[in-house]
Design an enzyme around this catalytic site. Structure first.
Site: not given
Ligand code: THU
Length: 126
Positions: A46-47, A56, A58, A89, A92
């Site tokens: 969710i950005e 993220c 996870e 990341c 996470c």
């Molecule tokens: N992102 C995740 O949701 N999980 C990951 O394991 C790697 C990155 C998301 C964060 C962001 O919304 C997008 O991927 C780009 O970084």
């Protein structure tokens, strides 16, 4: 991990990726966590226009499990077919480690499937 459960986690994570809110990166991620008592929770990334507030997939899945009363996880699957494998990341990895002795980790784009563990991804955790 049991093959049937692994497939269920992959299916759940893939489905969850469809709900991603990712207008800035365009990179949709889905995750599924398995709790020690056999429940599965899903999440998506969710950005936010204020980029650093992005969460993220996870952590969304993990926090849903915790908020629902499940504080130990034994496996996590991360799915994205957005072009590169969605390894968790650093934030996470650390957050997941708070709620797992160790955990199986499956990272997949639907074609390639990496199986590893949280302790391998985060050695010497704090
Ligand atoms: N992102 C995740 O949701 N999980 C990951 O394991 C790697 C990155 C998301 C964060 C962001 O919304 C997008 O991927 C780009 O970084």
């Amino acid at each position: 991990m049991d093959a049937e459960i692994r497939q269920k986690l992959i299916d759940t994570a893939k489905r969850a990726a469809k709900n991603a809110y990712c207008p800035y990166s365009g990179y949709a991620v889905g995750a599924a966590v398995l709790t020690d008592d056999g429940n599965i929770y899903d999440g998506c990334n969710i950005e936010n226009a204020s980029y650093s507030l992005t969460i993220c997939a996870e952590r969304v899945a993990l926090f849903k499990a915790i908020a629902d009363g499940h504080k130990k996880i034994t496996a996590v699957c991360v799915y994205s077919d957005g072009g590169k494998l969605p390894y968790p990341c650093g934030a996470c990895r650390q957050t997941l480690s708070e709620f797992a002795e160790d955990a199986c980790v499956v990272v997949t784009d639907g074609k390639e499937e990496i199986r590893t563990t949280l302790n391998a991804l985060l050695p010497n955790k704090f």
